[in-house]
Write a protein that holds these residues in place. Structure first.
Motif, PDB file in Angstrom:
ATOM      1  N   LEU A   1      10.602  -0.750   4.704  1.00 20.04           N
ATOM      2  CA  LEU A   1       9.841  -2.043   4.846  1.00 20.04           C
ATOM      3  C   LEU A   1      10.230  -3.037   4.543  1.00 20.04           C
ATOM      4  N   ALA A   2      10.979  -3.177   3.174  1.00 21.37           N
ATOM      5  CA  ALA A   2      11.729  -4.342   2.892  1.00 21.37           C
ATOM      6  C   ALA A   2      12.942  -4.604   3.873  1.00 21.37           C
ATOM      7  N   LEU A   3      13.648  -3.669   4.254  1.00 18.13           N
ATOM      8  CA  LEU A   3      14.587  -3.997   5.506  1.00 18.13           C
ATOM      9  C   LEU A   3      13.923  -4.618   6.636  1.00 18.13           C
ATOM     10  N   LEU A   4      12.937  -4.127   7.117  1.00 21.28           N
ATOM     11  CA  LEU A   4      12.044  -4.675   8.186  1.00 21.28           C
ATOM     12  C   LEU A   4      11.592  -6.133   8.065  1.00 21.28           C
ATOM     13  N   LEU A   5      11.288  -6.548   6.751  1.00 19.08           N
ATOM     14  CA  LEU A   5      10.993  -7.778   6.434  1.00 19.08           C
ATOM     15  C   LEU A   5      12.210  -8.824   6.299  1.00 19.08           C
ATOM     16  N   ASN A   6      13.128  -8.217   5.681  1.00 17.52           N
ATOM     17  CA  ASN A   6      14.424  -9.355   5.344  1.00 17.52           C
ATOM     18  C   ASN A   6      15.679  -9.262   6.160  1.00 17.52           C
ATOM     19  N   VAL A   7      15.998  -8.209   7.149  1.00 13.46           N
ATOM     20  CA  VAL A   7      17.074  -8.263   7.689  1.00 13.46           C
ATOM     21  C   VAL A   7      16.708  -8.196   9.061  1.00 13.46           C
ATOM     22  N   PRO A   8      17.497  -9.220   9.828  1.00 14.94           N
ATOM     23  CA  PRO A   8      17.237  -9.580  11.078  1.00 14.94           C
ATOM     24  C   PRO A   8      17.531  -8.814  12.486  1.00 14.94           C
ATOM     25  N   SER A   9      18.456  -7.848  12.087  1.00  8.40           N
ATOM     26  CA  SER A   9      18.980  -7.261  13.431  1.00  8.40           C
ATOM     27  C   SER A   9      19.019  -5.650  13.264  1.00  8.40           C
ATOM     28  N   ARG A  10      18.872  -4.902  14.319  1.00  9.50           N
ATOM     29  CA  ARG A  10      18.753  -3.393  14.311  1.00  9.50           C
ATOM     30  C   ARG A  10      20.262  -2.787  13.678  1.00  9.50           C
ATOM     31  N   GLN A  11      21.497  -3.597  14.176  1.00  9.38           N
ATOM     32  CA  GLN A  11      22.600  -2.911  13.749  1.00  9.38           C
ATOM     33  C   GLN A  11      22.642  -3.120  12.099  1.00  9.38           C
ATOM     34  N   LYS A  12      22.455  -4.307  11.590  1.00  8.38           N
ATOM     35  CA  LYS A  12      22.572  -4.486   9.834  1.00  8.38           C
ATOM     36  C   LYS A  12      21.544  -3.429   9.185  1.00  8.38           C
ATOM     37  N   ILE A  13      20.349  -3.450   9.895  1.00 10.29           N
ATOM     38  CA  ILE A  13      19.232  -2.460   9.158  1.00 10.29           C
ATOM     39  C   ILE A  13      19.911  -0.961   9.247  1.00 10.29           C
ATOM     40  N   LEU A  14      20.571  -0.666  10.174  1.00 11.24           N
ATOM     41  CA  LEU A  14      21.094   0.978  10.281  1.00 11.24           C
ATOM     42  C   LEU A  14      22.235   1.033   9.528  1.00 11.24           C
ATOM     43  N   GLU A  15      23.035  -0.052   9.272  1.00 13.90           N
ATOM     44  CA  GLU A  15      24.091  -0.188   8.176  1.00 13.90           C
ATOM     45  C   GLU A  15      23.719  -0.156   6.896  1.00 13.90           C
ATOM     46  N   LEU A  16      22.936  -0.705   6.741  1.00 13.34           N
ATOM     47  CA  LEU A  16      22.018  -0.608   5.243  1.00 13.34           C
ATOM     48  C   LEU A  16      21.484   0.843   4.907  1.00 13.34           C
TER      49      LEU A  16
ATOM     50  N   LEU B   1       5.406   7.390   8.204  1.00  7.84           N
ATOM     51  CA  LEU B   1       4.574   6.207   8.136  1.00  7.84           C
ATOM     52  C   LEU B   1       3.394   6.067   9.112  1.00  7.84           C
ATOM     53  N   GLY B   2       3.782   6.897  10.299  1.00 10.24           N
ATOM     54  CA  GLY B   2       2.768   7.137  11.110  1.00 10.24           C
ATOM     55  C   GLY B   2       1.585   8.153  11.220  1.00 10.24           C
ATOM     56  N   ARG B   3       1.935   8.997  10.165  1.00  8.22           N
ATOM     57  CA  ARG B   3       0.873  10.099   9.598  1.00  8.22           C
ATOM     58  C   ARG B   3       0.154   9.588   8.159  1.00  8.22           C
ATOM     59  N   THR B   4       0.651   8.342   7.840  1.00 14.13           N
ATOM     60  CA  THR B   4       0.426   7.815   6.506  1.00 14.13           C
ATOM     61  C   THR B   4      -1.023   7.016   6.705  1.00 14.13           C
ATOM     62  N   ARG B   5      -2.069   7.743   6.175  1.00 12.57           N
ATOM     63  CA  ARG B   5      -3.329   6.853   6.318  1.00 12.57           C
ATOM     64  C   ARG B   5      -3.450   5.889   5.137  1.00 12.57           C
ATOM     65  N   VAL B   6      -3.957   4.679   5.290  1.00 10.32           N
ATOM     66  CA  VAL B   6      -3.993   3.711   4.334  1.00 10.32           C
ATOM     67  C   VAL B   6      -5.485   3.543   3.776  1.00 10.32           C
TER      68      VAL B   6
ATOM     69  N   THR C   1       0.881  -1.374   0.053  1.00 10.21           N
ATOM     70  CA  THR C   1      -0.227  -0.018  -0.059  1.00 10.21           C
ATOM     71  C   THR C   1       0.855   1.387   0.075  1.00 10.21           C
ATOM     72  N   ILE C   2       2.228   1.049   0.148  1.00 12.49           N
ATOM     73  CA  ILE C   2       3.080   2.187   0.291  1.00 12.49           C
ATOM     74  C   ILE C   2       3.763   2.476  -0.913  1.00 12.49           C
ATOM     75  N   THR C   3       3.899   3.697  -1.522  1.00  8.81           N
ATOM     76  CA  THR C   3       4.415   3.995  -2.870  1.00  8.81           C
ATOM     77  C   THR C   3       5.653   4.932  -2.779  1.00  8.81           C
ATOM     78  N   THR C   4       6.066   5.233  -1.758  1.00 11.61           N
ATOM     79  CA  THR C   4       7.328   6.189  -1.580  1.00 11.61           C
ATOM     80  C   THR C   4       8.314   4.957  -1.557  1.00 11.61           C
ATOM     81  N   ASP C   5       9.437   5.338  -2.488  1.00 12.90           N
ATOM     82  CA  ASP C   5      10.530   4.397  -2.428  1.00 12.90           C
ATOM     83  C   ASP C   5      11.252   4.370  -1.382  1.00 12.90           C
ATOM     84  N   ALA C   6      11.617   5.397  -0.395  1.00 13.56           N
ATOM     85  CA  ALA C   6      12.374   5.319   0.902  1.00 13.56           C
ATOM     86  C   ALA C   6      11.489   4.449   1.699  1.00 13.56           C
TER      87      ALA C   6
END
Length: 145
Positions: free
Chosen positions: A31-46, A67-72, A21-26
Motif C-alpha cells: 500500500l505504501a508503494l501504491l501511495l508513493n510510487v507513480p509507475s508500474r515499472q518502478k513498483i515492480l522494481e521495488l 487483500l481481496g479476501r481481507t475484511r475490514v 487498517t492493515i497490519t501485515t508488513d507486506a
C-alpha cells in the motif's frame, strides 16, 4: 487544474485509510508503494528489490488476492481493496495488465488458459474489468502506463 489535485488527494486519503487498517508488513509495504510510487515499472522494481527470490508480478497478485479476501472491521466496504465483487476474473485481467498486455493479447491469453466456454465468458468481461481496474484509485499508479 483543481479537479486532478482533488482526485489525487482523494486517492491518497483512501490508500492511507486502508493502510491504517492493515497490519501485515507486506501488505503495508504494498500500500505504501501504491501511495508513493507513480509507475508500474518502478513498483515492480521495488518489489523485486525487497523480495529478490520472487517474481514481482506474482508477488503483487498474491498481495492483491489476499487483500481481496481481507475484511475490514468497522468499514462499509466488503474487502480491503474496496472492490466488493473482486474475483479470479479481476486477478486474471490485473495480471495481464501488469504484464503490459493489450486487449487482444489478454483475449489470446484467456483462450489459451481457460476452457472455451469460460474463456468466452471472460472475454466479454475484459473491457469492463480493465476499465474498473484502471479507474480504481488504489491501482492508479500500478496501472499507469
Amino acid at each position: 487544474m483543481i479537479l486532478p489535485v482533488l482526485e489525487e488527494q482523494t486517492r491518497q486519503t483512501s490508500i492511507i485509510e486502508r493502510r491504517g487498517t492493515i497490519t501485515t508488513d507486506a501488505h503495508r509495504f504494498f500500500l505504501a508503494l501504491l501511495l508513493n510510487v507513480p509507475s508500474r515499472q518502478k513498483i515492480l522494481e521495488l518489489v523485486k528489490q525487497r523480495y529478490p527470490a520472487q517474481d514481482p508480478v506474482e508477488t503483487v497478485l498474491d498481495w492483491v488476492e489476499e487483500l481481496g479476501r481481507t475484511r475490514v472491521l468497522g468499514s462499509k466496504e466488503t474487502n480491503a481493496l474496496g472492490m466488493p465483487e473482486f474475483d479470479d476474473s479481476h486477478v486474471f485481467v490485473l495480471e495481464c495488465l501488469l504484464q503490459g498486455l493489450n486487449a487482444d493479447e489478454i483475449k489470446t491469453k484467456a483462450v489459451s488458459q481457460y476452457p472455451p466456454e469460460q474463456a468466452e465468458n471472460l472475454i466479454t468481461q475484459i473491457p469492463a474489468l480493465t476499465d474498473l481496474l484502471r479507474a480504481s484509485a488504489l491501482f492508479k499508479s500500478l496501472l499507469a502506463d
